[in-house]
Write a protein that holds these residues in place. Structure first.
Motif, PDB file in Angstrom:
ATOM      1  N   UNK A  26       9.749  56.965  24.634  1.00  0.00           N
ATOM      2  CA  UNK A  26      10.687  57.071  25.920  1.00  0.00           C
ATOM      3  C   UNK A  26      11.243  55.773  26.862  1.00  0.00           C
ATOM      4  N   UNK A  27      10.276  54.904  26.305  1.00  0.00           N
ATOM      5  CA  UNK A  27      10.434  54.397  27.514  1.00  0.00           C
ATOM      6  C   UNK A  27       9.701  52.590  27.185  1.00  0.00           C
ATOM      7  N   UNK A  28       9.984  51.866  27.135  1.00  0.00           N
ATOM      8  CA  UNK A  28       9.691  50.177  26.791  1.00  0.00           C
ATOM      9  C   UNK A  28      10.146  49.171  28.115  1.00  0.00           C
ATOM     10  N   UNK A  29       8.808  48.785  28.111  1.00  0.00           N
ATOM     11  CA  UNK A  29       9.092  48.308  29.540  1.00  0.00           C
ATOM     12  C   UNK A  29       8.642  46.426  29.517  1.00  0.00           C
ATOM     13  N   UNK A  30       9.296  45.341  29.394  1.00  0.00           N
ATOM     14  CA  UNK A  30       9.088  44.033  28.875  1.00  0.00           C
ATOM     15  C   UNK A  30       8.937  43.241  29.367  1.00  0.00           C
ATOM     16  N   UNK A  72       8.114  37.718   8.112  1.00  0.00           N
ATOM     17  CA  UNK A  72       6.903  37.374   8.230  1.00  0.00           C
ATOM     18  C   UNK A  72       5.665  37.380   9.547  1.00  0.00           C
ATOM     19  N   UNK A  73       5.882  38.160  10.660  1.00  0.00           N
ATOM     20  CA  UNK A  73       4.616  38.295  11.837  1.00  0.00           C
ATOM     21  C   UNK A  73       4.316  39.525  11.251  1.00  0.00           C
ATOM     22  N   UNK A  74       4.287  40.690  10.530  1.00  0.00           N
ATOM     23  CA  UNK A  74       3.587  41.699  10.230  1.00  0.00           C
ATOM     24  C   UNK A  74       3.909  42.496  11.654  1.00  0.00           C
ATOM     25  N   UNK A  75       4.935  42.557  12.937  1.00  0.00           N
ATOM     26  CA  UNK A  75       5.173  43.430  13.772  1.00  0.00           C
ATOM     27  C   UNK A  75       5.644  43.789  13.442  1.00  0.00           C
ATOM     28  N   UNK A  76       5.566  45.057  13.972  1.00  0.00           N
ATOM     29  CA  UNK A  76       6.651  46.358  13.551  1.00  0.00           C
ATOM     30  C   UNK A  76       8.282  45.877  14.458  1.00  0.00           C
ATOM     31  N   UNK A  94       5.445  37.953  21.932  1.00  0.00           N
ATOM     32  CA  UNK A  94       4.274  38.453  22.318  1.00  0.00           C
ATOM     33  C   UNK A  94       4.224  39.777  23.278  1.00  0.00           C
ATOM     34  N   UNK A  95       4.950  40.195  22.421  1.00  0.00           N
ATOM     35  CA  UNK A  95       4.755  42.193  22.674  1.00  0.00           C
ATOM     36  C   UNK A  95       4.085  42.280  21.148  1.00  0.00           C
ATOM     37  N   UNK A  96       4.097  44.381  21.450  1.00  0.00           N
ATOM     38  CA  UNK A  96       4.197  44.753  20.185  1.00  0.00           C
ATOM     39  C   UNK A  96       4.896  44.841  19.753  1.00  0.00           C
ATOM     40  N   UNK A  97       6.510  44.579  19.701  1.00  0.00           N
ATOM     41  CA  UNK A  97       7.081  44.790  19.069  1.00  0.00           C
ATOM     42  C   UNK A  97       8.077  42.813  18.913  1.00  0.00           C
TER      43      UNK A  97
END
Length: 120
Positions: A26-30, A72-76, A94-97
């Motif tokens: 529902x939300x992402x805070x970055x 190339x970084x295996x992050x979604x 420096x985030x989950x995505x």
């Protein structure tokens, strides 16, 4: 569709309506400092990847968390796009995505807010 709002040093990306269900977020805070830039890219949502979790209805909707081989970084990557012409790609550090590929009401306004991103 996603709305974008600055709240101090944080940017809040709010997934609207039924898209919350399809994207399973529902939300992402970055933090603003983790946003490298933004660009319009109507073709970005066409990329193929492994959906985990999310929704993909070919030609209609792509929403949720996707893993793409070319990052190339295996992050979604987080996606929420129904109308490709309003797609913005926001590159992150420096985030989950590693990036957000989102549909917004005014792509030019969002790109202006974050500045240009290097093409990937």
């Amino acid at each position: 569709m996603v709305t974008v709002q600055e709240q101090g040093d944080t940017v809040v990306f709010t997934v609207e309506g039924w898209h919350k269900l399809w994207a399973m977020r529902s939300e992402l805070r970055i933090p603003r400092t983790h946003i490298l830039g933004a660009r319009r890219d109507p073709e970005a949502s066409k990329a193929w990847g492994i959906r985990a979790p999310g929704t993909h209805i070919p030609g209609l909707l792509k929403a949720g968390t996707f893993y793409f081989d070319n990052t190339g970084d295996n992050k979604p990557t987080f996606l929420d796009v129904q109308h490709r012409e309003n797609t913005v790609v926001i590159d992150l550090a420096d985030e989950e995505y590693n990036r957000l590929i989102i549909e917004v009401a005014d792509p030019d306004e969002v790109v202006a807010l974050f500045g240009p991103a290097a093409a990937t």
